[in-house]
Enzyme design. Structure first.
Site, PDB file in Angstrom:
ATOM      1  N   HIS A 106       0.816  -1.224   0.000  1.00  0.00           N
ATOM      2  CA  HIS A 106       0.000   0.000   0.000  1.00  0.00           C
ATOM      3  C   HIS A 106       0.848   1.273   0.000  1.00  0.00           C
ATOM      4  O   HIS A 106       0.362   2.348   0.342  1.00  0.00           O
ATOM      5  CB  HIS A 106      -0.956  -0.001   1.200  1.00  0.00           C
ATOM      6  CG  HIS A 106      -2.058  -1.015   1.066  1.00  0.00           C
ATOM      7  ND1 HIS A 106      -2.795  -1.480   2.130  1.00  0.00           N
ATOM      8  CD2 HIS A 106      -2.526  -1.682  -0.016  1.00  0.00           C
ATOM      9  CE1 HIS A 106      -3.683  -2.368   1.699  1.00  0.00           C
ATOM     10  NE2 HIS A 106      -3.537  -2.512   0.410  1.00  0.00           N
ATOM     11  N   CYS A 133      10.248  18.199  -7.648  1.00  0.00           N
ATOM     12  CA  CYS A 133      10.732  16.816  -7.741  1.00  0.00           C
ATOM     13  C   CYS A 133      12.247  16.851  -7.960  1.00  0.00           C
ATOM     14  O   CYS A 133      12.721  17.556  -8.858  1.00  0.00           O
ATOM     15  CB  CYS A 133      10.048  16.118  -8.908  1.00  0.00           C
ATOM     16  SG  CYS A 133      10.809  14.544  -9.371  1.00  0.00           S
ATOM     17  N   THR A 173      -4.079  -8.475  10.916  1.00  0.00           N
ATOM     18  CA  THR A 173      -4.951  -7.968   9.864  1.00  0.00           C
ATOM     19  C   THR A 173      -6.160  -8.881   9.778  1.00  0.00           C
ATOM     20  O   THR A 173      -6.059 -10.073  10.046  1.00  0.00           O
ATOM     21  CB  THR A 173      -4.208  -7.870   8.510  1.00  0.00           C
ATOM     22  OG1 THR A 173      -5.115  -7.442   7.501  1.00  0.00           O
ATOM     23  CG2 THR A 173      -3.575  -9.178   8.116  1.00  0.00           C
ATOM     24  N   SER A 174      -7.302  -8.308   9.441  1.00  0.00           N
ATOM     25  CA  SER A 174      -8.533  -9.100   9.453  1.00  0.00           C
ATOM     26  C   SER A 174      -8.510 -10.165   8.365  1.00  0.00           C
ATOM     27  O   SER A 174      -9.163 -11.186   8.475  1.00  0.00           O
ATOM     28  CB  SER A 174      -9.742  -8.190   9.240  1.00  0.00           C
ATOM     29  OG  SER A 174      -9.793  -7.776   7.894  1.00  0.00           O
ATOM     30  N   ASN A 198      -3.629 -12.933  15.387  1.00  0.00           N
ATOM     31  CA  ASN A 198      -4.460 -11.726  15.418  1.00  0.00           C
ATOM     32  C   ASN A 198      -4.977 -11.486  16.825  1.00  0.00           C
ATOM     33  O   ASN A 198      -5.062 -12.402  17.639  1.00  0.00           O
ATOM     34  CB  ASN A 198      -5.620 -11.888  14.444  1.00  0.00           C
ATOM     35  CG  ASN A 198      -6.112 -10.558  13.890  1.00  0.00           C
ATOM     36  OD1 ASN A 198      -5.473  -9.516  14.069  1.00  0.00           O
ATOM     37  ND2 ASN A 198      -7.255 -10.580  13.240  1.00  0.00           N
TER      38      ASN A 198
END
Ligand SMILES: [Zn+2]
Length: 230
Positions: A106, A133, A173-174, A198
């Site tokens: 991500h 940039c 994480t689910s 989890n």
């Protein structure tokens, strides 16, 4: 057992004090995700979005890796077989915990992406004042984050690692949201053992061979110890 693929999510960074958006109310640090985590939100109010990620960078710099990050760094150093750590998190706590074989599906808060020339740059400063940039000089930098509605990075590489996996582990994480939810299903399809670590049972738990419940900072060091002792 040779090839391990690990997926990490919000739960592992939460123990270092970093929050991500909450699926229950769609808020991330009190902002609706449509406002701060979509291309449309950025087009509507770039200043607000740049300020939001400036704040995330500052929070990340102040945070420290926890025992779970450190344990995965140790696993990466000591595991002789193939290993790929895929994180959904945008912080650099895995890097600071010592992990090298790592991929940010991500994107990364500490990276800026130039929409003019496509270059990516390590970035710790503000993006709010439209800095040029370093590659092309255009004031076209945005946070190098995969927003809702955009394609996660390096999906081919992830699926090719999963196709070779003997063990797939999901941490914090689910596992219920695609495309990540597809990883465990693909791992199971190719015959890998699938393990979930989890805080609580998730909507994705049913896909895993084994689920261990508890904080990542306790479960991950135990699991790494077990894997390296074999
Ligand atoms: Zn550029």
């Amino acid at each position: 057992m040779q090839n391990i693929v690990i997926l990490t999510g919000a739960g592992i960074s939460a123990e270092s004090g970093l929050k991500t958006f909450r699926a229950e109310d769609g808020l991330w640090e009190n902002h609706p995700v449509e406002e701060v985590a979509t291309p449309e939100g950025f087009a509507r109010d770039p200043d607000l979005v740049q300020r939001f990620y400036d704040d995330r960078r500052a929070q990340i710099r102040a945070a420290k890796p926890n025992a779970a990050h450190e344990a995965l760094g140790r696993l990466d150093r000591e595991w002789g077989g193939e290993l790929l750590l895929v994180t959904q998190n945008i912080d650099d706590l895995h890097e600071r915990g010592g992990a090298g074989r790592l991929l940010h599906m991500h994107g990364e808060a500490l990276s800026a992406w130039c929409r003019a020339c496509d270059a990516r740059h390590s970035w710790e400063r503000t993006l709010r004042d439209g800095p040029p940039c370093p590659a092309c000089g255009a004031a076209a930098l945005r946070p190098d984050i995969v927003w809702f509605g955009e394609m996660p990075y390096q999906m081919e590489r992830i699926f090719s690692a999963i196709a070779q996996a003997d063990l797939f582990v999901s941490i914090g994480t689910s596992g219920a949201v695609y495309p990540a939810a597809g990883f465990v299903q693909e791992a199971a399809r190719v015959g890998a053992h699938t393990l979930e670590l989890n805080l609580e049972r998730s909507a994705g738990s049913g896909f895993f061979d084994e689920t261990r419940l508890g904080p990542a900072s306790a479960l991950v060091p135990q699991w790494v110890e077990q894997v390296l002792a074999k």
